[in-house]
Design a protein around this motif. Structure first.
Motif, PDB file in Angstrom:
ATOM      1  N   LEU A  16     -27.896 -33.148 -56.208  1.00 39.03           N
ATOM      2  CA  LEU A  16     -27.990 -34.420 -56.090  1.00 39.03           C
ATOM      3  C   LEU A  16     -27.085 -34.931 -56.639  1.00 39.03           C
ATOM      4  CD1 LEU A  16     -29.160 -36.528 -54.475  1.00 39.03           C
ATOM      5  CD2 LEU A  16     -30.929 -36.933 -56.197  1.00 39.03           C
ATOM      6  N   VAL A  17     -26.743 -34.474 -58.067  1.00 35.68           N
ATOM      7  CA  VAL A  17     -25.741 -34.977 -59.007  1.00 35.68           C
ATOM      8  C   VAL A  17     -24.375 -34.774 -58.269  1.00 35.68           C
ATOM      9  CG1 VAL A  17     -24.588 -34.960 -60.901  1.00 35.68           C
ATOM     10  CG2 VAL A  17     -27.108 -35.182 -60.851  1.00 35.68           C
ATOM     11  N   ALA A  18     -24.157 -33.469 -57.874  1.00 40.75           N
ATOM     12  CA  ALA A  18     -22.862 -33.291 -57.316  1.00 40.75           C
ATOM     13  C   ALA A  18     -22.683 -34.183 -55.985  1.00 40.75           C
ATOM     14  CB  ALA A  18     -22.918 -31.821 -56.809  1.00 40.75           C
ATOM     15  N   VAL A  19     -23.539 -34.044 -55.061  1.00 39.61           N
ATOM     16  CA  VAL A  19     -23.404 -35.145 -53.942  1.00 39.61           C
ATOM     17  C   VAL A  19     -22.779 -36.375 -54.397  1.00 39.61           C
ATOM     18  CG1 VAL A  19     -24.632 -36.319 -51.999  1.00 39.61           C
ATOM     19  CG2 VAL A  19     -25.207 -33.920 -52.552  1.00 39.61           C
ATOM     20  N   VAL A  20     -23.270 -37.075 -55.262  1.00 37.19           N
ATOM     21  CA  VAL A  20     -22.893 -38.397 -55.830  1.00 37.19           C
ATOM     22  C   VAL A  20     -21.547 -38.573 -56.518  1.00 37.19           C
ATOM     23  CG1 VAL A  20     -23.586 -40.440 -56.898  1.00 37.19           C
ATOM     24  CG2 VAL A  20     -25.255 -39.313 -55.875  1.00 37.19           C
ATOM     25  N   VAL A  21     -21.387 -37.350 -57.349  1.00 39.40           N
ATOM     26  CA  VAL A  21     -20.208 -37.457 -58.315  1.00 39.40           C
ATOM     27  C   VAL A  21     -18.897 -36.598 -57.199  1.00 39.40           C
ATOM     28  CG1 VAL A  21     -19.431 -36.490 -60.203  1.00 39.40           C
ATOM     29  CG2 VAL A  21     -21.426 -37.436 -60.293  1.00 39.40           C
ATOM     30  N   LEU A  22     -18.955 -35.641 -56.717  1.00 39.19           N
ATOM     31  CA  LEU A  22     -17.968 -35.205 -56.175  1.00 39.19           C
ATOM     32  C   LEU A  22     -16.779 -36.029 -55.274  1.00 39.19           C
ATOM     33  CD1 LEU A  22     -19.378 -31.421 -54.482  1.00 39.19           C
ATOM     34  CD2 LEU A  22     -17.330 -32.008 -56.506  1.00 39.19           C
ATOM     35  N   PRO A  23     -17.531 -36.970 -54.467  1.00 35.92           N
ATOM     36  CA  PRO A  23     -16.686 -38.089 -53.842  1.00 35.92           C
ATOM     37  C   PRO A  23     -15.552 -38.716 -54.975  1.00 35.92           C
ATOM     38  CG  PRO A  23     -18.628 -37.976 -52.807  1.00 35.92           C
ATOM     39  CD  PRO A  23     -18.818 -37.379 -54.251  1.00 35.92           C
ATOM     40  N   LEU A  24     -16.446 -39.211 -56.089  1.00 34.12           N
ATOM     41  CA  LEU A  24     -15.506 -39.865 -57.275  1.00 34.12           C
ATOM     42  C   LEU A  24     -14.471 -38.925 -57.603  1.00 34.12           C
ATOM     43  CD1 LEU A  24     -18.316 -41.783 -59.033  1.00 34.12           C
ATOM     44  CD2 LEU A  24     -16.499 -42.749 -57.304  1.00 34.12           C
ATOM     45  N   ILE A  25     -14.742 -37.640 -57.904  1.00 30.78           N
ATOM     46  CA  ILE A  25     -13.727 -36.824 -58.366  1.00 30.78           C
ATOM     47  C   ILE A  25     -12.559 -36.591 -57.423  1.00 30.78           C
ATOM     48  CG2 ILE A  25     -13.275 -34.397 -59.313  1.00 30.78           C
ATOM     49  CD1 ILE A  25     -16.184 -34.365 -60.416  1.00 30.78           C
ATOM     50  N   GLY A  26     -12.968 -36.405 -56.033  1.00 32.30           N
ATOM     51  CA  GLY A  26     -12.029 -36.305 -54.983  1.00 32.30           C
ATOM     52  C   GLY A  26     -11.153 -37.149 -54.909  1.00 32.30           C
ATOM     53  N   ALA A  27     -11.849 -38.680 -55.055  1.00 28.23           N
ATOM     54  CA  ALA A  27     -10.943 -39.758 -54.838  1.00 28.23           C
ATOM     55  C   ALA A  27      -9.582 -39.982 -56.136  1.00 28.23           C
ATOM     56  CB  ALA A  27     -11.932 -40.958 -54.965  1.00 28.23           C
ATOM     57  N   VAL A  28     -10.158 -39.437 -57.111  1.00 33.54           N
ATOM     58  CA  VAL A  28      -8.907 -39.577 -58.280  1.00 33.54           C
ATOM     59  C   VAL A  28      -8.117 -38.336 -57.725  1.00 33.54           C
ATOM     60  CG1 VAL A  28      -8.567 -39.173 -60.654  1.00 33.54           C
ATOM     61  CG2 VAL A  28     -10.635 -40.554 -59.873  1.00 33.54           C
ATOM     62  N   ALA A  29      -8.514 -37.226 -57.323  1.00 32.68           N
ATOM     63  CA  ALA A  29      -7.670 -36.086 -57.162  1.00 32.68           C
ATOM     64  C   ALA A  29      -6.806 -36.477 -55.857  1.00 32.68           C
ATOM     65  CB  ALA A  29      -8.461 -34.722 -56.901  1.00 32.68           C
ATOM     66  N   ALA A  30      -7.151 -37.376 -54.968  1.00 32.42           N
ATOM     67  CA  ALA A  30      -6.455 -37.509 -53.784  1.00 32.42           C
ATOM     68  C   ALA A  30      -5.190 -38.281 -54.079  1.00 32.42           C
ATOM     69  CB  ALA A  30      -7.258 -38.415 -52.790  1.00 32.42           C
ATOM     70  N   LEU A  31      -5.057 -39.074 -55.243  1.00 29.42           N
ATOM     71  CA  LEU A  31      -4.035 -40.083 -55.661  1.00 29.42           C
ATOM     72  C   LEU A  31      -3.052 -38.989 -56.455  1.00 29.42           C
ATOM     73  CD1 LEU A  31      -6.056 -43.298 -56.579  1.00 29.42           C
ATOM     74  CD2 LEU A  31      -4.957 -42.648 -54.500  1.00 29.42           C
ATOM     75  N   LEU A  32      -3.343 -37.876 -56.887  1.00 26.43           N
ATOM     76  CA  LEU A  32      -2.357 -37.255 -57.583  1.00 26.43           C
ATOM     77  C   LEU A  32      -1.771 -36.254 -56.753  1.00 26.43           C
ATOM     78  CD1 LEU A  32      -5.162 -35.931 -60.404  1.00 26.43           C
ATOM     79  CD2 LEU A  32      -3.474 -37.883 -60.543  1.00 26.43           C
ATOM     80  N   PRO A  33      -0.318 -35.923 -57.166  1.00 26.10           N
ATOM     81  CA  PRO A  33       0.300 -35.016 -56.466  1.00 26.10           C
ATOM     82  C   PRO A  33      -0.288 -33.536 -56.008  1.00 26.10           C
ATOM     83  CG  PRO A  33       1.656 -35.919 -58.331  1.00 26.10           C
ATOM     84  CD  PRO A  33       0.163 -36.175 -58.504  1.00 26.10           C
ATOM     85  N   ALA A  34      -0.164 -32.977 -55.038  1.00 20.50           N
ATOM     86  CA  ALA A  34      -0.826 -31.887 -54.680  1.00 20.50           C
ATOM     87  C   ALA A  34      -0.268 -30.704 -55.368  1.00 20.50           C
ATOM     88  CB  ALA A  34      -0.611 -31.499 -53.182  1.00 20.50           C
ATOM     89  N   PRO A  35      -1.020 -29.719 -55.697  1.00 20.97           N
ATOM     90  CA  PRO A  35      -0.482 -28.502 -56.437  1.00 20.97           C
ATOM     91  C   PRO A  35       0.219 -27.749 -55.713  1.00 20.97           C
ATOM     92  CG  PRO A  35      -2.886 -28.606 -56.655  1.00 20.97           C
ATOM     93  CD  PRO A  35      -2.376 -29.636 -55.583  1.00 20.97           C
ATOM     94  N   PRO A  36       1.463 -27.085 -56.145  1.00 21.82           N
ATOM     95  CA  PRO A  36       2.311 -26.128 -55.401  1.00 21.82           C
ATOM     96  C   PRO A  36       1.558 -25.193 -54.618  1.00 21.82           C
ATOM     97  CG  PRO A  36       3.033 -26.488 -57.720  1.00 21.82           C
ATOM     98  CD  PRO A  36       1.538 -27.014 -57.608  1.00 21.82           C
ATOM     99  N   GLY A  37       1.823 -24.853 -53.496  1.00 21.20           N
ATOM    100  CA  GLY A  37       1.190 -23.909 -52.471  1.00 21.20           C
ATOM    101  C   GLY A  37       0.181 -24.586 -51.599  1.00 21.20           C
ATOM    102  N   LEU A  38      -0.176 -25.814 -52.045  1.00 20.93           N
ATOM    103  CA  LEU A  38      -1.255 -26.563 -51.184  1.00 20.93           C
ATOM    104  C   LEU A  38      -0.824 -27.566 -50.634  1.00 20.93           C
ATOM    105  CD1 LEU A  38      -4.367 -26.287 -53.662  1.00 20.93           C
ATOM    106  CD2 LEU A  38      -3.860 -24.706 -51.858  1.00 20.93           C
ATOM    107  N   LYS A  39       0.526 -27.767 -50.521  1.00 22.03           N
ATOM    108  CA  LYS A  39       1.043 -29.070 -49.769  1.00 22.03           C
ATOM    109  C   LYS A  39       1.246 -28.952 -48.268  1.00 22.03           C
ATOM    110  CE  LYS A  39       3.805 -30.636 -53.513  1.00 22.03           C
ATOM    111  NZ  LYS A  39       5.238 -31.076 -54.065  1.00 22.03           N
TER     112      LYS A  39
END
Length: 531
Positions: free
Chosen positions: A12-35
């Motif tokens: 349940l904690v993961a369900v709530v927190v994962l989207p927040l972590i994902g939102a921050v990661a979405a604004l960062l440059p994509a790692p090499p090989g994942l673009k």
């Protein structure tokens, strides 16, 4: 080995927190090989991955949930946050909240999947994905938290991302619609906060905002005046989000201007925050207050049912220039009226019907907005008069031009009108049944009138939806003219829409799957109610 309950709490904690972590990661440059082919494709794929992981965690949570005790709060995390006011980081789910958590995770994943191939026009996709994930985190938190202040924070969290999704990726009139949405909801939230503070600060034994403790107390040792004022204030704030007539006027503009994903999420999950709050907070914590307000809530509910249906019937008629997205938005006013009517009966049958209708509306209206978005993408318009090929209202001939798309639209329409065997039927039927025998102390003659008016609303709903099917799906397809040909359902659309259609049928044929979860939880929320 981690105990099962700890595992569920972590999920349940993961369900709530994962989207927040994902939102921050979405604004960062994509790692090499994942673009992939481009950074834009990478961030859209990131949105699908994160929402997919959240959905997987929600499904695992539902699978591990003890279905033999759905009335008991499970997967609890309870950590002190502000000890002086007894505000806690308290999470948990029961039979009332679990279906909404799974529904929310599903709809966000389907929207991300749909947007991967059809991202709306607007600023860079990274901002779109980040806002979508913040919106998901706030919505899931609202259904998972068990502290009044956390509920208020989650309730407010969804405003900013939805504002920008409408204002930056919406259609014509998007900025005005976004401002109206935020203004109405903020004003309602201020009133709601006063009611939440009244409940928390007047709790027996000292201030507490713990929802489980307040619900278990059932308003004992809290004066009728405090309960009435709290129920009124919280009810007004939640009624704006539901939306209840006459506080609904922000909804048609927001739905019409929002991008397809925004419309799906607004109708599918954000509106449910209002009715969920009524069931989770007002019914158990201020029973005397809601008992005094219930007849008025029922009157507003059935007014909304008829008003929404008549507005849709007007928009559906030839020559009125009705917009299909706006029509479905007004239909939500009517459908959510049945949810409010079920709650207003203060009976187990009515409240169970309201909770069932909540989920059914999310599935069916979410599918309808997906389909209308596809029609607009193919034809360039959602104006019903312009959709008619010859301009005389004879029909857009969707059956002949795109038979799978037309068939799905007709299926969603008949599900929305409450055809037995589909999900839309059970919630409305139980709400009307609750009105036939309202809770003790409520005027049965008044509720019989509400039941009759609600039944009239079902007839009006059938009328306007059948008119929509006739005008959009039927008619004679053109014999020539490549510009009039339409693409049928594409692979990504099929993937995004199929789960909603399947669940609509499954919930209609097997209502016990959902009612078996909600009934024991409703018994705990409404002690002493026999029906």
């Amino acid at each position: 080995m981690i105990p099962l309950n700890d595992t569920l709490a972590q999920l349940l904690v993961a369900v709530v927190v994962l989207p927040l972590i994902g939102a921050v990661a979405a604004l960062l440059p994509a790692p090499p090989g994942l673009k992939g082919r481009s950074p834009e494709q990478a961030v859209l794929r990131h949105g699908v991955t994160v929402t997919g992981a959240v959905l997987a965690a929600a499904v695992l949570l539902a699978a591990g949930f003890d279905h033999g005790r759905p009335g008991t709060v499970q997967a609890e995390t309870d950590v002190s946050w502000i000890p002086a006011l007894d505000i806690r980081l308290h999470l948990g789910v029961d039979g009332v909240s679990l279906p909404l958590v799974v529904l929310t995770a599903l709809l966000f994943f389907l929207c991300a999947l749909y947007s991967y191939r059809r991202v709306p026009d607007g600023p860079r996709p990274a901002a779109f994905v980040a806002l979508l994930l913040v919106l998901e985190a706030g919505t899931l938190a609202a259904f998972a938290v068990l502290d009044l202040m956390l509920f208020f924070l989650a309730f407010e969290t969804v405003l900013i991302p939805m504002y920008f999704l409408i204002a930056r990726w919406g259609g014509e009139g998007r900025e005005a619609a976004a401002r109206k949405f935020v203004l109405y909801t903020l004003l309602g939230s201020v009133v709601m906060l006063l009611g939440l503070l009244l409940l928390g600060l007047n709790a027996p034994g000292g201030p507490t905002f713990d929802m489980t403790a307040l619900a278990a107390n059932h308003g004992r040792d809290v004066s009728r005046t405090v309960q009435f004022l709290a129920a009124l204030a919280i009810g007004i704030g939640l009624a704006v989000k539901t939306p209840m007539w006459p506080l609904h006027s922000w909804l048609p503009d927001a739905h019409t201007a929002a991008p397809t994903a925004g419309s799906v999420l607004l109708a599918g999950v954000l509106l449910k925050m209002g009715t969920y709050g009524l069931v989770r907070i007002v019914l158990p914590m201020a029973p005397d207050g809601i008992h005094a307000l219930a007849p008025y809530l029922g009157a507003f509910a059935v007014t909304g049912i008829v008003y929404g249906s008549l507005a849709c019937l007007f928009l559906a008629r030839h020559g009125n220039g009705g917009d299909l997205k706006r029509l479905i938005a007004y239909s939500s006013v009517g459908h959510m009226g049945f949810v409010l009517l079920g709650i207003a009966t203060l009976t187990r049958a009515g409240v169970n019907g309201a909770l069932f209708a909540n989920v059914a509306h999310g599935l069916i209206t979410g599918l309808l907005f997906f389909l209308v978005g596809a029609v607009k993408e193919r034809t360039g318009t959602t104006n019903l008069d312009r959709l008619a090929l010859d301009g005389d209202g004879s029909g857009a001939a969707l059956y002949g031009r795109a038979p799978r798309l037309g068939g799905l639209l007709a299926f969603a329409a008949v599900a929305s009108l409450g055809l037995p065997g589909l999900a839309g039927f059970w919630g409305e039927m139980l709400a009307l049944l609750g009105a036939y025998h309202p809770a003790d102390g409520l005027s049965r003659p008044a509720y019989l009138v509400y039941m009759a008016v609600g039944a009239l609303g079902t007839l009006l709903t059938a009328a306007y939806l059948l008119v929509v099917v006739r005008r959009v799906c039927m008619g004679q397809p053109p014999t020539s003219g490549a510009t009039l040909a339409l693409a049928d359902v594409r692979a990504h659309e099929f993937a995004a829409w199929t789960p909603l259609a399947v669940l609509t049928v499954l919930a209609g044929l097997w209502p016990a799957l959902l009612l078996g979860l909600t009934e024991p939880a409703v018994q705990n929320l409404l002690p002493g109610v026999s029906r």
